[in-house]
Scaffold this active site. Structure first.
Site, short mmCIF file in Angstrom:
data_model
loop_
_atom_site.label_atom_id
_atom_site.label_comp_id
_atom_site.label_asym_id
_atom_site.label_seq_id
_atom_site.Cartn_x
_atom_site.Cartn_y
_atom_site.Cartn_z
N LYS A 154 41.11 10.13 52.86
CA LYS A 154 40.97 8.76 52.95
C LYS A 154 40.74 8.46 54.48
CE LYS A 154 44.08 8.10 49.14
NZ LYS A 154 45.65 7.46 48.79
N GLY A 198 40.98 6.78 47.05
CA GLY A 198 40.71 5.38 47.22
C GLY A 198 42.04 4.56 47.61
N ASP A 249 48.44 12.56 40.14
CA ASP A 249 49.08 12.01 41.32
C ASP A 249 50.56 11.54 41.62
OD1 ASP A 249 49.37 11.23 43.91
OD2 ASP A 249 47.52 9.71 43.87
N SER A 275 41.22 6.57 38.95
CA SER A 275 42.73 6.72 38.91
C SER A 275 43.42 5.58 37.90
CB SER A 275 43.12 6.56 40.46
OG SER A 275 44.55 6.39 40.82
N LYS A 304 48.64 8.46 37.27
CA LYS A 304 49.79 8.67 38.12
C LYS A 304 50.98 9.16 37.23
CE LYS A 304 48.13 6.48 42.05
NZ LYS A 304 47.92 6.91 43.29
N LYS A 309 42.48 10.82 36.70
CA LYS A 309 43.54 11.10 37.42
C LYS A 309 44.68 9.89 36.92
CE LYS A 309 44.84 9.45 42.21
NZ LYS A 309 44.56 9.55 43.44
N GLU A 352 48.47 15.95 42.80
CA GLU A 352 48.24 15.41 44.04
C GLU A 352 49.48 15.10 44.61
OE1 GLU A 352 45.23 12.44 44.03
OE2 GLU A 352 45.82 11.30 46.06
N ASP A 364 47.60 14.31 50.05
CA ASP A 364 47.07 13.17 50.44
C ASP A 364 47.82 12.52 51.46
OD1 ASP A 364 46.57 10.34 50.50
OD2 ASP A 364 46.75 9.85 48.36
O1 LIG Z 1 41.32 3.16 44.74
C1 LIG Z 1 41.67 3.84 43.69
O2 LIG Z 1 41.15 3.57 42.66
C2 LIG Z 1 42.64 4.99 43.91
C3 LIG Z 1 43.90 4.36 43.59
C4 LIG Z 1 45.12 5.40 44.09
O3 LIG Z 1 45.15 6.21 43.51
C5 LIG Z 1 45.88 4.78 45.05
C6 LIG Z 1 45.93 3.61 45.41
C7 LIG Z 1 46.77 3.04 46.47
C8 LIG Z 1 47.44 3.73 47.13
C9 LIG Z 1 47.65 5.14 47.01
C10 LIG Z 1 46.82 5.78 45.92
C11 LIG Z 1 46.75 7.23 46.04
O4 LIG Z 1 45.76 7.83 45.89
O5 LIG Z 1 47.74 7.65 46.13
MG LIG Z 2 46.98 9.83 46.08
#
Ligand SMILES: O=C(O)CCC(=O)c1ccccc1C(=O)O
Ligand SMILES: [Mg+2]
Length: 368
Positions: free
Chosen positions: A263, A291, A189, A136, A164, A162, A214, A239
């Site tokens: 999660k 994650g 995401d 991510s 953001k 992925k 996402e 999510d």
């Molecule tokens: O742990 C990772 O590498 C994923 C990181 C990530 O996308 C995330 C990290 C913190 C809070 C929300 C998210 C998410 O998936 O939306």
């Molecule tokens: Mg997410």
């Protein structure tokens, strides 16, 4: 299962790199580690995914500490637990507070697996031997900085990238990544950054062949996600919207998503994660493990749950070195050619590094 005592530790770790999403930036991590000690002399471990600010969901380190200390732990100490599945029933009178419940429940699962000389993956009914790993990538200061990071991750062997996104950091970056990496499995995401007014805007993402988008819309809105999915070719993955197996059923029946990110913390533990996994499997909905920038204990639980059969898409389960200078478990989680092998030892299969954990502990409390 005979619980002798429970230790809560608040620890603080520096992230190797700040992580930015549409809701904010994390520079370091304060979080709670749970250790459940049995009369037989074994320890089960859990990690809460809550952070200091209530920006991903409503929970924080402090609310977790309160809910665990004043409600959940007293309930556990009084109860007679035969199997970890009993824990979610026990906690049912306490509303929501999913991360707090999950951290304790995960520790009980680890303890149960250790008491029965099973890997946690086996105890959960896992079948896979190795898992595909995705990464991510947060929001950056420039498109070029993002492209160089993506290049690095592709070279490291990650099976899926992925990114953001948020308004103003979406079409341009997806297009730029596609230009340089036409074949890489790519997804985006949004962490709830759009509204239903953005349908025409989001439709422009369809041409880039994303494996999914996402959580484009608000966390408590599966109605508009269903409207949006009807107008999008790209599959929607939920999510933030999914906390229970009932949430998942409703979202699937409404057509709000075609994929679910699971999660453990967000759904209150491993038992609920398994239930959602099984429901999705029966409805033809693939799942993958999300994650929350976990340290080693939380990461180990994520790896174990990903052994279930319907985790068919790469997870956000990057190795320890992606996040930390030094992780709190030994051995650290390693990735080879985009895969993580399952650990062989009982329970979570990694040993907590007690020396390091003691150094990082800000405050602790023992309940017996
Ligand atoms: O742990 C990772 O590498 C994923 C990181 C990530 O996308 C995330 C990290 C913190 C809070 C929300 C998210 C998410 O998936 O939306
Ligand atoms: Mg997410």
């Amino acid at each position: 299962m005979d619980i002798k005592s429970i230790v809560l530790r608040q620890v603080k770790m520096d992230l190797l790199h700040p992580f930015t999403t549409s809701v904010g930036t994390e520079y370091d991590k304060d979080f709670i580690l749970v250790e459940v000690l049995s009369k037989s002399g074994l320890s089960g471990w859990g990690e809460s995914v809550s952070i200091v600010e209530p920006i991903y969901n409503e929970e924080t380190v402090q609310t977790n500490w309160h809910i665990m200390s004043d409600f959940l732990i007293p309930m556990l100490m009084k109860a007679s637990i035969q199997h970890p599945d009993d824990v979610s029933d026990l906690f049912r009178p306490i509303r929501r507070n999913f991360n707090a419940k999950a951290a304790l429940e995960c520790a009980i699962w680890d303890l149960y697996a250790k008491e029965n000389s099973l890997t946690l993956a086996k105890a959960l009914g896992g079948v896979k031997q190795q898992i595909e790993v995705g990464v991510s990538v947060g929001i950056k200061n420039s498109v070029d900085e993002l492209l160089r990071q993506v290049e690095g991750y592709v070279n490291e062997g990650y099976k899926r990238i992925k990114v953001k996104i948020k308004p103003e950091w979406d079409l341009e970056i997806v297009k730029a990544i596609r230009r340089e990496f036409p074949q890489v499995p790519l997804m985006a995401d949004a962490n709830c950054a759009y509204t239903i007014e953005d349908i025409p805007h989001l439709q422009q993402l369809d041409e880039f062949g994303l494996t999914m988008i996402e959580q484009p819309l608000d966390s408590d809105d599966i109605i508009d996600h269903a409207k949006l999915q009807k107008e999008l070719q790209t599959p929607i993955c939920l999510d933030e919207s999914i906390h229970t197996v009932e949430d998942a059923r409703k979202a699937i029946e409404l057509g709000s998503c075609k994929i679910i990110n699971l999660k453990i913390g967000r759904v209150g533990g491993l038992t609920e994660t398994k239930k959602i996994h099984d429901l999705c499997e029966s409805r033809g909905i693939p799942v993958w493990c999300g994650g929350m920038l976990e340290a080693g204990i939380g990461r180990a639980h994520n790896i174990a749950i990903t052994s279930l059969a319907n985790f068919t898409l790469p997870g956000d389960t990057a190795p320890s070195s992606h996040y930390w200078k030094k992780d709190i478990i030994t051995p650290e989680v390693k990735m080879k050619d985009g895969y993580i092998e399952f650990p062989k030892g009982d329970g979570i299969g990694y040993e907590p590094n007690m020396k390091l954990i003691d150094e990082l502990t800000v405050v602790s409390r023992t309940f017996s």
